[in-house]
Design a protein around this motif. Sequence first.
Motif, PDB file in Angstrom:
ATOM      1  N   UNK A 156       2.199  13.241 -11.418  1.00 52.72           N
ATOM      2  CA  UNK A 156       2.737  12.625 -10.194  1.00 52.72           C
ATOM      3  C   UNK A 156       1.687  11.730  -9.539  1.00 52.72           C
ATOM      4  N   UNK A 157       0.462  12.213  -9.466  1.00 53.09           N
ATOM      5  CA  UNK A 157      -0.605  11.422  -8.874  1.00 53.09           C
ATOM      6  C   UNK A 157      -0.912  10.179  -9.689  1.00 53.09           C
ATOM      7  N   UNK A 158      -0.978  10.337 -11.017  1.00 54.17           N
ATOM      8  CA  UNK A 158      -1.257   9.190 -11.880  1.00 54.17           C
ATOM      9  C   UNK A 158      -0.138   8.149 -11.786  1.00 54.17           C
ATOM     10  N   UNK A 159       1.108   8.610 -11.745  1.00 56.93           N
ATOM     11  CA  UNK A 159       2.238   7.687 -11.641  1.00 56.93           C
ATOM     12  C   UNK A 159       2.176   6.888 -10.339  1.00 56.93           C
ATOM     13  N   UNK A 160       1.898   7.568  -9.228  1.00 57.06           N
ATOM     14  CA  UNK A 160       1.804   6.892  -7.933  1.00 57.06           C
ATOM     15  C   UNK A 160       0.665   5.882  -7.924  1.00 57.06           C
ATOM     16  N   UNK A 161      -0.467   6.262  -8.497  1.00 56.36           N
ATOM     17  CA  UNK A 161      -1.624   5.368  -8.544  1.00 56.36           C
ATOM     18  C   UNK A 161      -1.329   4.127  -9.385  1.00 56.36           C
ATOM     19  N   UNK A 162      -0.715   4.320 -10.547  1.00 54.51           N
ATOM     20  CA  UNK A 162      -0.386   3.196 -11.424  1.00 54.51           C
ATOM     21  C   UNK A 162       0.667   2.283 -10.799  1.00 54.51           C
TER      22      UNK A 162
ATOM     23  N   UNK B 239       0.816  -1.221   0.000  1.00 53.02           N
ATOM     24  CA  UNK B 239       0.000   0.000   0.000  1.00 53.02           C
ATOM     25  C   UNK B 239       0.851   1.272   0.000  1.00 53.02           C
ATOM     26  N   UNK B 240       2.169   1.112   0.008  1.00 54.91           N
ATOM     27  CA  UNK B 240       3.027   2.282   0.203  1.00 54.91           C
ATOM     28  C   UNK B 240       2.883   3.333  -0.887  1.00 54.91           C
ATOM     29  N   UNK B 241       2.763   2.910  -2.141  1.00 56.19           N
ATOM     30  CA  UNK B 241       2.614   3.886  -3.226  1.00 56.19           C
ATOM     31  C   UNK B 241       1.289   4.639  -3.125  1.00 56.19           C
ATOM     32  N   UNK B 242       0.293   4.007  -2.496  1.00 55.59           N
ATOM     33  CA  UNK B 242      -0.992   4.701  -2.333  1.00 55.59           C
ATOM     34  C   UNK B 242      -0.849   5.858  -1.343  1.00 55.59           C
TER      35      UNK B 242
END
Length: 460
Positions: free
Chosen positions: A378-384, A118-121
């Motif tokens: 940045x948000x899209x990259x973290x979510x993906x 869950x860390x990237x979330x």
Amino acid sequence: MNMPDRIMNIVTTIIKRMIIFAVIWYSGDFLSGLIVSPADTGVKIGVILIPVLVLILLTKPRWSFLALLFTRPLVDPLRVYYFMPDMNILGLFSFAYIIVAVYMVTRSKEFQVIPDKIRWYYFFMLIAALSLFNTTDVNLTIATLTKYLALLALFLLGYNFTKTFEDALKIIRVIAVSSAIPFIYGIYQHIMGFGVQKYQSFQALAGVTRINSTFSLSNAFAFYIGIVILLCILCLYFSKGKKEKVLYLFLIASGLYCLLNTHVRVVWIALFLAMCLLSIYDARARKFFIITIIIALPLSYNLIIDRFQDLFVKPEYGTSSLEFRSGIGKALLQNAVPVHFFLGHGTGDALAVAKAYTNYRNIPHDDFLRVLVENGILGLTAYLLFIGKMFFYLFGLIRKKINLRVNLIFLTILIYYLISSAAQNIFSMISGSGYIFCLMGVASKVNEISMETGEIAHEK
């Protein structure tokens, strides 16, 4: 136990008992008034269930999580009622998930707050919070952030509730069995000829009744059905007897009937493709899938053809859904995304952005595009990265044949979610994405237990 702790325990116990007494004392008059009120039946059910859930939280905190999962499909009609701008009554469920998670953190030293998967979330949540600097509607952004925080809480609750494989099955069975009332009510809706979206502005659905059951929208109900069907297949593998198998087969059959009559073709496609992928690896699922198609296709052929006609025949008025999706996507990518490329325009602000930068008055029906617009690259990259890490984790376990059928179903559900998200707004819709995050937490913990103990899930 020292004196301050004893005093705190006494005070906590007194407060709990006072609240329970007050709820019981006033419940009679409240229920009688609610029954005779003109409110919708779904709203009445939702209002009744909320104090019940509070009682469970106060008396059996660990089981309150299962109670929330079981009752969630029954309270969706409360979405249309608001207690503050941009925050509906159903948002109380978001707070409930968070409260239960926080309570479990404070009660148990074993509760893990940052599991590996869950860390990237968490990084995504940070980007989503920073997008507040760009938003045009602070209230809406905070409300949407609350949803995202509730998704985090659901992952953590699913992860930490699971101590054994039997705990995981409890969660899965609760989600599956909780669908009985929505499915039966959905069938009743179709037989009686009423639904949430009877007339549409384009020809493909003109005059068609799209059932929604206890959900506020047909799309939300359809996505929920797909999750339940896949979980019921998993439950069939681990069912204890013939009666239990009959129950899950009934839920699958009634779910398919409801799904067809939601007329949500995106979910049809997503579930079909997910089942095709599952069938490649699982012979039992392949047989079940083929038999289902042989039975269902002749009965629903005309309905399916009618639903796809606007993809091939241009409507006399309006636009097809494909034209809308491609049109708004192109406009947002060209006009809106470059303006706030890194942090986005603000969490939950997609509708305002669409109105400002395109000729459309609707949010983009694509979760990945929406995340890009609202939370930037940045948000899209973290979510993906968060989704991708879970995807390849499950895929790697399948290749090693660890908990094979269990992980096949979990991966199939994740693929179903990704396909659906590419053409709908599922991520911010907790009635759908909440189950996905909970199951991701369960999947993570089940496989960690298998790695540590060498215990593999065995079918009945």
